[in-house]
Design an enzyme around this catalytic site. Structure first.
Site, PDB file in Angstrom:
ATOM      1  N   SER A  37      13.653 -12.319 -24.788  1.00 20.76           N
ATOM      2  CA  SER A  37      13.610 -11.102 -23.976  1.00 20.76           C
ATOM      3  C   SER A  37      14.777 -10.182 -24.318  1.00 20.76           C
ATOM      4  O   SER A  37      14.671  -8.962 -24.240  1.00 20.76           O
ATOM      5  CB  SER A  37      13.653 -11.472 -22.486  1.00 20.76           C
ATOM      6  OG  SER A  37      12.539 -12.278 -22.142  1.00 20.76           O
ATOM      7  N   GLN A  93     -10.961 -26.252 -10.902  1.00 22.47           N
ATOM      8  CA  GLN A  93     -11.229 -26.883  -9.607  1.00 22.47           C
ATOM      9  C   GLN A  93     -12.732 -26.931  -9.327  1.00 22.47           C
ATOM     10  O   GLN A  93     -13.244 -27.941  -8.826  1.00 22.47           O
ATOM     11  CB  GLN A  93     -10.504 -26.124  -8.498  1.00 22.47           C
ATOM     12  CG  GLN A  93     -10.510 -26.826  -7.153  1.00 22.47           C
ATOM     13  CD  GLN A  93      -9.618 -28.059  -7.132  1.00 22.47           C
ATOM     14  OE1 GLN A  93      -8.727 -28.186  -7.949  1.00 22.47           O
ATOM     15  NE2 GLN A  93      -9.876 -28.966  -6.201  1.00 22.47           N
ATOM     16  N   GLY A 150     -14.361 -29.645 -11.158  1.00 22.89           N
ATOM     17  CA  GLY A 150     -13.990 -30.989 -10.733  1.00 22.89           C
ATOM     18  C   GLY A 150     -13.530 -31.830 -11.911  1.00 22.89           C
ATOM     19  O   GLY A 150     -12.799 -31.370 -12.781  1.00 22.89           O
ATOM     20  N   GLU A 198       4.809 -11.935 -25.001  1.00 27.15           N
ATOM     21  CA  GLU A 198       4.918 -10.469 -24.985  1.00 27.15           C
ATOM     22  C   GLU A 198       5.786  -9.975 -23.832  1.00 27.15           C
ATOM     23  O   GLU A 198       5.606  -8.875 -23.321  1.00 27.15           O
ATOM     24  CB  GLU A 198       3.528  -9.809 -24.902  1.00 27.15           C
ATOM     25  CG  GLU A 198       2.645 -10.041 -26.110  1.00 27.15           C
ATOM     26  CD  GLU A 198       3.016  -9.159 -27.301  1.00 27.15           C
ATOM     27  OE1 GLU A 198       3.930  -8.328 -27.174  1.00 27.15           O
ATOM     28  OE2 GLU A 198       2.372  -9.297 -28.349  1.00 27.15           O
TER      29      GLU A 198
END
Length: 388
Positions: free
Chosen positions: A132, A343, A346, A370
């Site tokens: 960064s 989820q 499952g 990015e």
């Protein structure tokens, strides 16, 4: 801003979507397991003109715009994020710097094969201490006679070690500048390094959580010597030039994230309509239906954000804040949708053979690459006149 696609844009989107469904998706699990970039698919993408989309026809491009590239990236990411980021990085960080800042001689040497997908290029910016904070770059390039001598390391460099990678643009400290207040500022420049240059080493690829098909390596430069004419753009403008590339890249990255969120929605919706439990499809249960409704809302929001940023970009309007908003919103949408899709599936969602499992592993990087979410918040707050 008008967000309705033109007939030409819709045709492009449909073409790439069909390619993703018919060519990319069926092979995705195999290549993900092998952790290998499928060069045959990259070649087909080149034949479709995807790498040349936002470049003028005079140099071998398709004469479209950056929004068209984003549409293609989104369509690919539905099926496989690794393939989508190969295109996004290949154009945004590989081709674009050479197109924007290269001399006629540099463009003539590198662009023809890059535009056709016959070669790939990387952009070597990130280092262990400079991600960064790109201003912390430690890689150096000293001018000795008519040669740049480069020493240092880079990490997390996409498209840097494939069999068809031809060149890597490297940011390096080429000197120092003294500010008016007496403080010292590093002079950063960009230099083109052909991959067959002695002293240039592509290290072992990373063992990543996701994006297994995407080519990503650390790079080492030891007494790497290239001609002085390999300087890309003006000396000392490497960081400034990169920032513009990064802003554009965030828009395409947002398109990729939107495609990932869309892919999760499509897979989960299909499964919810097929999976029968207690005599009815699970999609008929309100808690599943509401999960899918929220997934759709995230996709819609993410797409509007990146469309807005992309259209400002192509119309020459300021788009820095919009790019960061789009990148942040879409990355979070992809991660949230991947979690919800898994989820809904499952136990089957925990099997790597299913696309939602791959999206679950792949999507975390969308909140990091990015520029992290925290960096996007910093950019957005600065756009508000704050100094956080």
């Amino acid at each position: 801003m008008m967000y309705e696609l033109t007939p030409e844009q819709q045709e492009l989107q449909n073409t790439v979507r069909a390619f993703a469904d018919e060519v990319v998706a069926p092979a995705a699990y195999q290549y993900d397991t092998e952790r290998r970039l499928p060069l045959d698919i990259i070649a087909q993408m080149g034949d479709l003109g995807l790498f040349g989309l936002p470049f003028p026809t005079e140099i071998g491009g398709q004469g479209k715009d950056y929004f068209s590239l984003c549409l293609a990236v989104e369509a690919l990411a539905r099926a496989d994020q690794s393939i989508a980021v190969t295109l996004e990085a290949g154009v945004g960080r590989g081709l674009m710097p050479i197109f924007r800042h290269g001399t006629p001689q540099q463009q003539a040497r590198w662009l023809p094969d890059l535009l056709r997908g016959r070669a790939l290029a990387g952009f070597g910016l990130t280092e262990a201490e400079a991600g960064s904070d790109a201003g912390a770059t430690r890689t150096t390039a000293a001018l000795e006679g008519d040669e740049w001598v480069i020493d240092g390391t880079k990490q997390f460099i996409t498209n840097s070690g494939t069999p068809i990678t031809s060149v890597v643009t490297v940011t390096a400290v080429t000197g120092e500048e003294t500010r008016a207040d007496g403080s010292v500022k590093k002079e950063l420049s960009s230099i083109l390094v052909p991959t067959d240059t002695p002293g240039f080493t592509v290290e072992e690829s990373y063992d990543k959580v996701g994006w297994h098909t995407s080519d990503t390596h650390p790079l080492t430069f030891r007494d790497v010597r290239v001609p002085a004419s390999n300087l890309l753009g003006e000396r000392g403008r490497g960081f400034a030039n990169f920032l513009h590339v990064l802003d554009e890249g965030r828009v395409a990255f947002a398109a990729l994230s939107t495609g990932a969120a869309q892919g999760c929605l499509e897979e989960a919706l299909r499964y919810a309509k097929e999976r029968n439990v207690f005599g009815r499809n699970i999609g008929e249960n309100q808690h599943i239906a509401f999960k899918l409704a929220r997934m759709q809302a995230r996709v819609h929001q993410a797409r509007l954000c990146y469309y807005d940023a992309a259209l400002k970009l192509v119309n020459g309007k300021p788009f820095k804040s919009e790019a960061s908003i789009a990148k942040m919103v879409s990355g979070e949408a992809a991660m949230d949708n991947a979690r919800e899709a898994t989820q809904i599936f499952g136990g089957y969602g925990f099997l790597n053979e299913n696309a939602v499992a791959r999206h679950y592993r792949d999507s975390k990087i969308l909140e990091i690459g990015e520029g992290t979410t925290e960096v996007q918040l910093m950019v957005i707050s600065r756009g508000l006149g704050l100094t956080a």
